[in-house]
Design an enzyme around this catalytic site. Structure first.
Site, PDB file in Angstrom:
ATOM      1  N   HIS A  63      -1.280  -7.807   1.433  1.00 15.16           N
ATOM      2  CA  HIS A  63      -0.088  -7.013   1.729  1.00 15.16           C
ATOM      3  C   HIS A  63       1.184  -7.783   1.410  1.00 15.16           C
ATOM      4  O   HIS A  63       2.248  -7.444   1.922  1.00 15.16           O
ATOM      5  CB  HIS A  63      -0.086  -6.615   3.213  1.00 15.16           C
ATOM      6  N   HIS A  64       1.074  -8.841   0.596  1.00 17.21           N
ATOM      7  CA  HIS A  64       2.291  -9.632   0.348  1.00 17.21           C
ATOM      8  C   HIS A  64       3.320  -8.816  -0.413  1.00 17.21           C
ATOM      9  O   HIS A  64       4.508  -9.113  -0.378  1.00 17.21           O
ATOM     10  CB  HIS A  64       1.970 -10.937  -0.406  1.00 17.21           C
ATOM     11  N   LYS A  69      -2.687  -1.738  -4.494  1.00 19.72           N
ATOM     12  CA  LYS A  69      -3.012  -0.976  -5.697  1.00 19.72           C
ATOM     13  C   LYS A  69      -4.397  -1.347  -6.208  1.00 19.72           C
ATOM     14  O   LYS A  69      -4.762  -2.526  -6.228  1.00 19.72           O
ATOM     15  CB  LYS A  69      -1.974  -1.319  -6.780  1.00 19.72           C
ATOM     16  N   LYS A  93      -4.527 -10.135 -10.377  1.00 19.15           N
ATOM     17  CA  LYS A  93      -4.188  -9.431 -11.616  1.00 19.15           C
ATOM     18  C   LYS A  93      -2.732  -8.967 -11.585  1.00 19.15           C
ATOM     19  O   LYS A  93      -1.966  -9.201 -12.517  1.00 19.15           O
ATOM     20  CB  LYS A  93      -5.121  -8.213 -11.706  1.00 19.15           C
ATOM     21  N   LYS A 105      -9.020  -2.070  -3.573  1.00 23.78           N
ATOM     22  CA  LYS A 105     -10.072  -1.421  -4.364  1.00 23.78           C
ATOM     23  C   LYS A 105     -10.833  -0.476  -3.449  1.00 23.78           C
ATOM     24  O   LYS A 105     -10.936  -0.722  -2.245  1.00 23.78           O
ATOM     25  CB  LYS A 105     -11.044  -2.473  -4.918  1.00 23.78           C
ATOM     26  N   SER A 361      -0.225   1.874 -14.757  1.00 28.66           N
ATOM     27  CA  SER A 361      -0.183   2.574 -13.464  1.00 28.66           C
ATOM     28  C   SER A 361       1.163   2.320 -12.774  1.00 28.66           C
ATOM     29  O   SER A 361       1.727   3.210 -12.146  1.00 28.66           O
ATOM     30  CB  SER A 361      -1.286   2.075 -12.536  1.00 28.66           C
TER      31      SER A 361
HETATM   32  N1  GLU Z   1      -9.188   0.209 -12.016  1.00 29.83           N
HETATM   33  C1  GLU Z   1      -8.252  -0.486 -12.846  1.00 29.83           C
HETATM   34  C2  GLU Z   1      -8.371  -1.979 -12.635  1.00 29.83           C
HETATM   35  O1  GLU Z   1      -9.382  -2.468 -12.212  1.00 29.83           O
HETATM   36  C3  GLU Z   1      -6.844   0.053 -12.689  1.00 29.83           C
HETATM   37  C4  GLU Z   1      -6.225  -0.110 -11.340  1.00 29.83           C
HETATM   38  C5  GLU Z   1      -4.908   0.617 -11.171  1.00 29.83           C
HETATM   39  O2  GLU Z   1      -4.401   1.182 -12.131  1.00 29.83           O
HETATM   40  O3  GLU Z   1      -4.415   0.609 -10.054  1.00 29.83           O
HETATM   41  O4  GLU Z   1      -7.499  -2.721 -12.960  1.00 29.83           O
END
Ligand code: GLU
Length: 470
Positions: A63-64, A69, A93, A105, A361
């Site tokens: 949550h930083h 996402k 990432k 996730k 995204s």
């Molecule tokens: N599922 C993709 C990933 O592993 C996209 C995640 C996203 O767009 O939030 O990076």
């Protein structure tokens, strides 16, 4: 799930290896590493005349930065360990590509092929309402996206369910990304991960020092490439490599692999599979019996774009590629990493290389919050301005450009142009940030560790600046 192997432990192992090159205290490092919130669900869904209990997860790793996402996958293999690992990778990432989100996730443990479209819709909608109940979804809290086994269709169902439960919420469109264009999606999202993989590898291949170290000539042109998996990521990556001048010598899917030293036309192979139900027996190509044969075939660049752990201690020794580009999440086990390092193979890590999806995204989310599409305000203005500049040059020089040249010069940027150039810039910058870090610490042996150092430094600094650790 293989009880002897934990994907989350493997991610933590890579993290620990890199943490030694940072100066954060042990507590901060531990906080970065752990998953902040874990939601495990069992909910009933009526399938035919029976009630089925569906198992599902959403994990918010960090949550930083908010919102969190990350995608949602539908697969029989989904389990808590996997979702935790993938959510952690999302944190790193996002940090590497400077996307201001925490990692998350989600997943539902189902084989989507075993359900009809109405069942899938009911499962997805019920999953979404569980997320709403627990506040695990929302434009400022947690924003899902497509992943393995999901796509635009599922994202539409998620959006519709969320909006039904939040009437009148102005920014509701930003509760999920990867939506169809008509539902607030952004142009270029579908191919973004594959295109990002291409931009990333192209930038790696442009680095003279790195290429000299692994014994390859610089540049992407004429490089022999193998792509394993022709799903959304693999298909688009393969197409962009081909357009960029590389030779696609081998493609692999569930049913096997096909090889042609002279090069395969990706679209023709894709259409052949659509028509015949199989990649095999493609005219001019040789069938390789197993899809895993592609991982060991001769090439310069190998791109595993399917699932986790496909390169492991059993086959890593047979990999012939000089570069392995992790388009999938976690395609290499830590043992495979060690074996490839000893063979002087450059592993380009997943959490940076497949960041194109989340980068676009981010652009989609920004579009949803701003309620205007990219290029709408400036495209016509730019075209008029370019036309004016061109006519000034033409009258000063007395020369006229051709109609085709005029079109190219005058063209104002529309959404797809801006999204792609934003993605290209993001991938180039991220590649060079990782290489700069690698140069700073010559003791670092592999690109994954360098990428982790970059990520830990960014997330750690963010925690410190938040003042959570006085
Ligand atoms: N599922 C993709 C990933 O592993 C996209 C995640 C996203 O767009 O939030 O990076």
């Amino acid at each position: 799930m293989n009880p002897e192997y934990s994907f989350f432990d493997a991610v933590c192992k890579s993290f620990d290896k890199a943490a030694k090159f940072t100066t954060f205290d042990a507590g901060i490092l531990e906080q970065i590493k752990q998953c902040n919130s874990v939601l495990r669900m069992h909910f009933p869904v009526k399938i035919g005349d029976k009630v089925e209990v569906i198992k599902a997860y959403r994990v918010q790793h960090s949550h930083h930065k908010l919102p969190c996402k990350g995608g949602i996958r539908f697969s029989e293999m989904v389990n808590l360990d996997e979702v935790m690992a993938l959510s952690a990778l999302m944190t790193y990432k996002c940090a590497i590509v400077n996307v201001p989100f925490g990692g998350a996730k989600g997943g539902i443990t189902i084989d989507p092929k075993k359900y009809d479209v109405y069942d899938l819709e009911r499962i997805t909608r019920r999953y979404t309402s569980e997320l709403v109940k627990k506040r695990f979804i929302g434009p400022g809290e947690d924003v899902p996206a497509p992943d393995y086994g999901t796509g635009e269709r599922e994202m539409s169902w998620i959006l519709d369910t969320y909006m039904a439960l939040h009437p009148g919420e102005t920014d509701a469109l930003g509760c999920v990304t990867g939506k169809p264009i008509t539902q607030g999606g952004v142009r270029g999202r579908k191919e973004a991960t594959g295109l990002g993989v291409f931009y990333g590898i192209r930038e790696v291949c442009n680095n003279l020092e790195v290429m000299a170290r692994i014994g390859l000539t610089p540049g992407i042109e004429k490089k022999r490439v193998i792509v394993q998996g022709l799903g959304n990521v693999g298909y688009h990556a393969a197409k962009f490599f081909q357009e960029g001048g590389a030779i696609i010598v081998c493609l692999a899917e569930y049913e096997g692999s096909i090889y042609n030293e002279g090069g395969l036309d990706v679209e023709a192979v894709f259409q052949h599979r659509k028509k015949t139900g199989s990649i095999l027996n493609f005219p001019g190509a040789t069938n390789l019996p197993k899809n895993t044969d592609a991982l060991e075939a001769d090439c310069d660049i190998l791109v595993p774009a399917a699932l986790e752990n496909v390169i492991n201690k059993d086959n890593a020794g047979n990999v012939k590629a000089k570069i392995v580009g992790e388009a999938a999440n976690g395609p290499l086990t830590p043992e495979a990493d060690e074996i490839l390092l000893a063979k002087n193979v450059l592993v380009v890590p997943d959490m940076y290389l497949n960041a194109g999806g989340v980068t676009v995204s981010y652009f989609e989310w920004l579009k949803n919050l701003s309620h205007v599409s990219y290029g709408r305000l400036e495209r016509r203005f730019m075209e008029n301005q370019n036309a004016n500049i061109l006519s000034q040059i033409e009258s000063m020089t007395g020369n006229k450009v051709t109609d085709d040249q005029r079109k190219i010069i005058v063209h104002g940027p529309d959404e797809i142009d801006l999204v792609r150039s934003g993605l290209e810039d993001t991938m180039i910058k991220a590649t060079n940030e990782i290489f700069d870090c690698w140069k700073k610490y010559p003791e670092i042996q592999d690109m994954r560790t360098a990428a982790f150092v970059v990520a830990i430094n960014k997330v750690g600094t963010s925690y410190l600046e938040l003042g959570i650790f006085p």
